[in-house]
Design an enzyme around this catalytic site. Structure first.
Site, PDB file in Angstrom:
ATOM      1  N   ASP A  59       0.831  -1.213   0.000  1.00  0.00           N
ATOM      2  CA  ASP A  59       0.000   0.000   0.000  1.00  0.00           C
ATOM      3  C   ASP A  59       0.867   1.265   0.000  1.00  0.00           C
ATOM      4  O   ASP A  59       2.095   1.202   0.239  1.00  0.00           O
ATOM      5  CB  ASP A  59      -0.905  -0.038   1.245  1.00  0.00           C
ATOM      6  CG  ASP A  59      -2.254   0.604   1.013  1.00  0.00           C
ATOM      7  OD1 ASP A  59      -2.367   1.430   0.091  1.00  0.00           O
ATOM      8  OD2 ASP A  59      -3.186   0.280   1.773  1.00  0.00           O
ATOM      9  N   ASP A 117     -10.387   2.032  -4.184  1.00  0.00           N
ATOM     10  CA  ASP A 117     -10.973   1.688  -2.888  1.00  0.00           C
ATOM     11  C   ASP A 117     -12.487   1.639  -2.978  1.00  0.00           C
ATOM     12  O   ASP A 117     -13.149   1.300  -1.997  1.00  0.00           O
ATOM     13  CB  ASP A 117     -10.550   2.707  -1.820  1.00  0.00           C
ATOM     14  CG  ASP A 117      -9.305   2.256  -1.079  1.00  0.00           C
ATOM     15  OD1 ASP A 117      -8.818   1.145  -1.353  1.00  0.00           O
ATOM     16  OD2 ASP A 117      -8.818   3.030  -0.229  1.00  0.00           O
TER      17      ASP A 117
HETATM   18  C1  DGJ Z   1      -5.942   1.645   1.603  1.00  0.00           C
HETATM   19  C2  DGJ Z   1      -6.243   0.452   0.766  1.00  0.00           C
HETATM   20  O1  DGJ Z   1      -6.625   0.829  -0.505  1.00  0.00           O
HETATM   21  C3  DGJ Z   1      -7.307  -0.387   1.450  1.00  0.00           C
HETATM   22  O2  DGJ Z   1      -7.685  -1.455   0.626  1.00  0.00           O
HETATM   23  C4  DGJ Z   1      -6.766  -0.866   2.756  1.00  0.00           C
HETATM   24  O3  DGJ Z   1      -5.691  -1.742   2.531  1.00  0.00           O
HETATM   25  C5  DGJ Z   1      -6.332   0.318   3.595  1.00  0.00           C
HETATM   26  N1  DGJ Z   1      -5.467   1.206   2.900  1.00  0.00           N
HETATM   27  C6  DGJ Z   1      -5.654  -0.154   4.843  1.00  0.00           C
HETATM   28  O4  DGJ Z   1      -5.173   0.883   5.583  1.00  0.00           O
END
Ligand code: DGJ
Length: 693
Positions: free
Chosen positions: A440, A497
């Site tokens: 991430d 997301d």
């Molecule tokens: C952002 C990501 O896009 C989510 O899927 C998740 O992993 C969160 N961060 C976790 O903090």
């Protein structure tokens, strides 16, 4: 004296010429020219006229237009000596290597500079890859270095570039060409949601399925600058490079990222298919190429930071029952990470949540037939972390900077930072059977810095070399870091997301201009979407996820009997089809109904296809308009079937044939008239499977 050079891939021809040993310029880029074309004549024909108000000769739009040669548009190189004195180089062609690829070495002896341009064509994917490199005998400060500068067609009204936002990635901007510059200047220091580095230039009249189009992609994860300029004489140039002034230190060597180019005579889809195939076949390196893409389960939206063994155990069992084959443990397993205010950098398993380490959970996941993946956000650091308390100087940017998600960015250019991260991550990978990392990156950089991206690439390369069987997903708050540079080191992107299927349908459709299905993660989200507040039926959520690399991300405990049954059925459908769909081309369809977002996924041999026709809104007209298919053999007969007839709504009362039976129709009919689908509610998907007889 004019020297000419030519590259061909069977669909496109690129002709370059150097006059009097000046920098080469592209004198033709477009559909294949006859092999006997006289390139000298072509160069002469390329010359535009001069009239009053112009210089006596038109300065070339060379591979790197030079300010010192009276070029009045954007120069391709801006640099200064290390003492700040601006340099205005004038290059001469020094040597050329010819063959399947081209390499031009050009020199400015006075300033001690060498500029190298490289071009390679791929006859299978029809992608031209090119790059510019600069060498200096003394350290210089680089402000701007363009990858080989390309012309854009003058018979194009518009250009389409890509912007976006968190949960709204891959928004296509159509901007009319006009005199002057359109700049996309990405100052975020990473690819970002806002500035995907891609461009399509459709020649007037082109659509998804027909006409000519030129495609560009800059394969760099550190933020780019794109300049699309129409000069006063009408010529158009397109420049790509690292974000201006993102090379902070003086140096003797700089290079652009690879620029990927393609020309299509089958509409935007021709470019899209080339990018999809090139990314899948040439850029991504697959740890286990023969293993089917596993169905994912990701626990983020089910538990967030609240990791409890009985809950995770139960969820894992339910996910496996639904058909999941890989369980990904998301944020919250390390340090004292109970929310997003702390612990980034403390990559040590949280003994409060996992007193016996991750082993019991991993063993359980394995016993259910799933592999195990783990979330990291390596490049980040929380001020509230042991690592930050020990090494506050490891953070990039000023001490009092504005934070992003309460966190700072680690300075990845520092070898000790990379070593630290390597040690922590590799220890976890060595001690635990983990086959997948969700990597991430949840904030922009304080300032753009190309060294940061190189540092991240180096860490990824080292981890990949030592753990070659571990797959990595590029996730940056969803689609915040998607480009061919990061994809050379990863195998999947978390596209957004947004698990809202309605939003995903559109994002997936537009991302398909560049991304193949095999790398594009898509998860079935919760019944009530956490990021949009929308409530969507399980059929729609499941089919939208089945369009790409499928997974689940809801809390499976929320599923009722019908939802469970639908999800298991669509997942099984996806498993039954994933082998051929992995290498299918995604062809965006020109839908006559703006409420319908549709695509045809087709195996490259054309023997089978599946059409996903997503109804994003209620249509203006009362009956569905026929949906024209594409890229079929007009003379062949195809059997088509509605894969999800069981989803017919009670309000559909007519006799549309596909409701009752399969049909055999010619490719010509399917492309000229199109498929007539039954009436449906909005926020539903029709799935039509086709086989060539
Ligand atoms: C952002 C990501 O896009 C989510 O899927 C998740 O992993 C969160 N961060 C976790 O903090």
């Amino acid at each position: 004296m004019t020297k000419t050079y030519r590259l061909d891939d069977g669909r496109q021809t690129l002709v370059l010429a150097s006059e009097n040993d000046r920098l080469p310029q592209v004198v033709y880029w477009g559909g294949s020219l006859p092999s006997g074309e006289n390139l000298g004549a072509l160069c002469a024909a390329h010359q535009i006229d001069v009239t009053g108000g112009m210089l006596d000769e038109n300065p070339a739009v060379s591979l790197c237009p030079e300010a010192a040669r009276s070029f009045q548009g954007q120069a391709g190189l801006m640099l200064s000596a290390s003492d700040g004195r601006p340099l205005l180089p004038e290059f001469r062609l020094h040597s050329v290597e010819e063959g399947d690829a081209l390499r031009f070495v050009c020199q400015d002896a006075g300033n001690g500079l060498t500029l190298t341009f490289e071009f390679a064509v791929d006859a299978q994917t029809r992608i031209i890859t090119c790059q510019t490199k600069l060498d200096a005998t003394q350290p210089v400060r680089l402000h701007w270095l363009a990858a080989p500068v390309m012309p854009a067609p003058q018979l194009a009204m518009d250009m389409i570039d890509v912007s976006g936002r968190w949960c709204g990635e891959f928004q296509l901007n159509r901007t009319p060409w006009s005199a002057g510059i359109r700049t996309r200047d990405n100052r975020t220091g990473s690819t970002g949601h806002e500035h995907f580095p891609g461009l399509m230039v459709p020649v007037t009249g082109a659509t998804n399925t027909q006409g000519e189009c030129y495609g560009f992609h800059y394969g760099w994860s550190g933020g780019h600058t794109m300049i699309a300029e129409e000069l006063q004489d009408g010529r158009r140039q397109v420049q790509w490079g690292h974000a201006k002034d993102s090379e902070i230190a003086a140096a003797t060597r700089f290079e652009t990222a690879p620029l990927y180019l393609t020309y299509s005579d089958t509409g935007l889809n021709g470019c899209a298919v080339s990018f999809q195939r090139h990314l899948r076949e040439r850029i991504v390196t697959w740890p286990k190429p023969d293993t089917p893409r596993p169905v994912h389960y990701n626990c983020w939206e089910a538990v967030y930071f609240d990791h409890k063994w009985p809950v995770l155990k139960d969820i894992a069992e339910r996910a496996a029952h639904l058909g999941a084959e890989r369980f990904v443990l998301d944020d919250g397993w390390f340090g004292l990470r109970d929310d997003d205010t702390s612990s980034l950098g403390d990559w040590i398993i949280d003994a409060r949540k996992y007193p016996d380490g991750l082993t019991p959970l991993i063993d359980h996941v394995h016993s259910l037939g799933m592999t195990f993946g783990l979330w990291f956000e390596p490049e980040m650091i929380s001020e509230n972390s042991d690592v930050y308390r020990a090494h506050p100087d490891w953070a990039l940017g000023p001490q009092d900077q504005i934070l992003g998600r309460q966190q700072k960015v680690l300075n990845m250019a520092r070898p000790q930072v990379r070593d630290f991260l390597y040690d922590r991550i590799s220890a976890i990978l060595r001690d635990n059977p983990i086959d997948y990392i969700k990597w991430d990156h949840n904030r922009v950089l304080p300032t753009p810095d190309a060294a940061q991206t190189r540092g991240t690439y180096a860490l990824l390369d080292r981890l990949r070399a030592d753990f070659p069987l571990v797959e990595i997903e590029s996730c940056a708050s969803g689609g915040g870091r998607i480009d061919f540079g990061i994809m050379a080191r990863t195998q999947r992107v978390w596209l957004s997301d947004s698990n809202d299927a309605l939003e995903r349908l559109r994002i997936q459709h537009d991302a398909a201009l560049f991304l193949p299905s095999a790398v594009t993660g898509s998860h079935v989200g919760p019944r009530h979407c956490h990021t949009s507040g929308r409530t969507l039926d399980i059929t729609f959520r499941a089919w939208v996820a089945a369009q790409r690399h499928m997974g689940f991300e809801m809390d499976p405990r929320e599923l009722d009997t019908r939802e469970t049954e639908v999800l298991m059925r669509v997942t099984q459908w996806w498993k039954d089809n994933r082998a051929w769909m992995r290498t299918a081309d995604i062809l965006r369809l020109d839908s006559a109904d703006p409420a319908v977002i549709a695509e045809q996924q087709q195996d490259p041999a054309g023997a089978r296809f599946v059409v996903f026709a997503g109804k994003a809104a209620t249509s203006a007209q009362i009956s569905p308009r026929p949906l024209r298919l594409t890229a079929l053999d007009p003379a062949a007969m195809y059997e088509i079937t509605l894969a999800n007839r069981d989803e017919l709504a009670g309000l559909s009362r007519g006799t549309t044939a596909l409701k009752e039976r399969d049909l055999v129709l010619s490719g010509k009919y399917l492309m000229n008239h199109g498929v007539t689908l039954p009436w449906s509610f909005p926020e539903r998907m029709w799935v039509v499977e086709g086989t060539r007889l």
